[in-house]
Design an enzyme around this catalytic site. Structure first.
Site, PDB file in Angstrom:
ATOM      1  N   GLU A 248      -6.873   2.977  12.006  1.00 53.58           N
ATOM      2  CA  GLU A 248      -6.343   3.821  13.085  1.00 53.58           C
ATOM      3  C   GLU A 248      -6.414   3.124  14.439  1.00 53.58           C
ATOM      4  O   GLU A 248      -5.479   3.214  15.238  1.00 53.58           O
ATOM      5  CB  GLU A 248      -7.100   5.150  13.124  1.00 53.58           C
ATOM      6  CG  GLU A 248      -6.696   6.140  12.038  1.00 53.58           C
ATOM      7  CD  GLU A 248      -7.258   5.820  10.676  1.00 53.58           C
ATOM      8  OE1 GLU A 248      -6.787   6.393   9.680  1.00 53.58           O
ATOM      9  OE2 GLU A 248      -8.184   4.975  10.605  1.00 53.58           O
TER      10      GLU A 248
ATOM     11  N   HIS B 152     -13.726  16.442   7.789  1.00 55.18           N
ATOM     12  CA  HIS B 152     -12.264  16.502   7.776  1.00 55.18           C
ATOM     13  C   HIS B 152     -11.727  17.840   8.284  1.00 55.18           C
ATOM     14  O   HIS B 152     -10.589  18.191   7.993  1.00 55.18           O
ATOM     15  CB  HIS B 152     -11.735  16.258   6.361  1.00 55.18           C
ATOM     16  CG  HIS B 152     -12.082  14.933   5.793  1.00 55.18           C
ATOM     17  ND1 HIS B 152     -13.333  14.641   5.309  1.00 55.18           N
ATOM     18  CD2 HIS B 152     -11.352  13.797   5.659  1.00 55.18           C
ATOM     19  CE1 HIS B 152     -13.363  13.390   4.879  1.00 55.18           C
ATOM     20  NE2 HIS B 152     -12.166  12.859   5.080  1.00 55.18           N
TER      21      HIS B 152
END
Length: 354
Positions: free
Chosen positions: A82, A151
């Site tokens: 990322e 998450h």
């Protein structure tokens, strides 16, 4: 429950004078997909990059068909880094392109937060307005189902804290189409927080919403359900929770005005203030944590405005429980706001007078 939400939304949709008598159905996933497709066709500077966005058609199939249509230069599969691909996207934006950077989940954007904040958000200011960064960071945000603590975070408050970013949290297809188009066309960095649970839900859409020219203004909330007894303010999937609660409250004679924020930064305080000045009560609903959350910011804005003097009871915040998200399904449900929590909050602040 989903059928109830669709029915509520359909009723609200059909009462709008701008909507057609017969409306087609569209999923949130396809609303995002068509918006991306149309903006890529409109402007060759727009490109999409992220993990599995190309040949796999996206982890959630939001980019379905785009790689086959636009090819490797416009839809780019990236390595699992990322920080790396967000940095590439920010650099491309500084060079004049308009990247759409997909995070498989915004929880993974923490790996790239230096690029989002220090590179994207601050550059226009630090360059004295000489360098724009027209980039969209998008992907699913907040709680999904059964994905546990690492998450499930909602990043609405995190990113809304930062000057230089616009932060959008859409609910339905109208939001997703109109606001994603606006985000891609915007000259500044936009964080676009979708919801994984909402991707497969269908909503009615008309020709106006499906028009290639349909764009919604960033920073303008929408009244989803008018009411006179209490104002309920929410964003993303919490709008669904609020609409379900409002439907139950109506059976008891309490007409709640439900506001879909759409945009977290800038925040449409005018719409909130006008509603509270009418109803004299306010409940905020969000799936994120309570401390320093979106509801907390709204409470502060109310306190700093003359709207405070219109309140007949303190503002009540309904939020996710202040713990990391449990993995067990029963505890996950308990950790997220339910319609019953909103109803209980309304009953408490109204003192069951209505």
């Amino acid at each position: 429950m989903l059928s109830t939400v669709r029915a509520i939304t359909k009723r609200a949709f059909s009462t709008s004078p701008k909507n057609l008598a017969a409306a087609a159905q569209l999923t949130v996933r396809d609303a995002l997909n068509t918006a991306l497709d149309e903006e890529m066709a409109r402007d060759e500077r727009v490109f999409l990059l992220g993990e599995e966005v190309a040949q796999y058609d996206g982890a959630y199939k939001v980019s379905r068909g785009l790689w086959k249509k636009y090819g490797d230069k416009r839809v780019i599969d990236t390595p699992i880094t990322e920080m790396g691909f967000a940095g590439i996207a920010v650099g491309a934006a500084m060079a004049g392109l308009r990247p759409v950077c997909e995070f498989m989940t915004f929880n993974f954007s923490m790996q790239a937060i230096d690029q989002v904040i220090n590179s994207a958000a601050k550059t226009f200011y630090m360059s004295a307005g000489a360098v724009n960064v027209p980039i969209v960071f998008r992907g699913p945000n907040g709680a999904a189902a059964g994905v546990a603590a690492q998450h499930s975070q909602c990043f609405a408050a995190w990113y809304a804290h930062c000057p230089g970013l616009k932060v959008i949290s859409p609910y339905d297809c109208e939001d997703c189409r109109g606001l994603l188009k606006a985000a891609i066309r915007d000259p500044d960095p936009v964080v676009f927080l979708e919801n994984e649970i909402m991707y497969g839900i269908s909503f009615p859409v008309n020709d106006q919403i499906m028009s290639k020219d349909f764009v919604l203004p960033i920073g303008k909330a929408k009244i989803m359900r008018p009411g006179k007894h209490v104002t309920i303010v929410a964003h993303s999937k919490a709008v669904e929770t609020s609409l379900l609660a409002a439907a139950e409250l109506a059976k008891k004679g309490i007409e709640a005005e439900v506001i879909n924020l759409r945009s977290i930064r800038p925040l449409d305080t005018d719409t909130i203030f006008k509603s509270v000045q009418k109803t004299n009560y306010l409940v905020t609903v969000e799936q994120g944590w309570p401390q320093s959350g979106v509801g907390a910011e709204i409470c502060a804005r109310i306190m700093e405005d003359e709207t405070f003097f219109h309140l007949d009871a303190p503002v009540w915040r309904v939020a996710g429980v202040d713990v990391p998200m449990p993995y067990t399904k029963s505890l996950e449900i308990a950790a997220l706001p339910q319609p019953s929590d909103v109803i209980q909050a309304v009953d408490k602040i109204l003192g069951k007078k209505k």
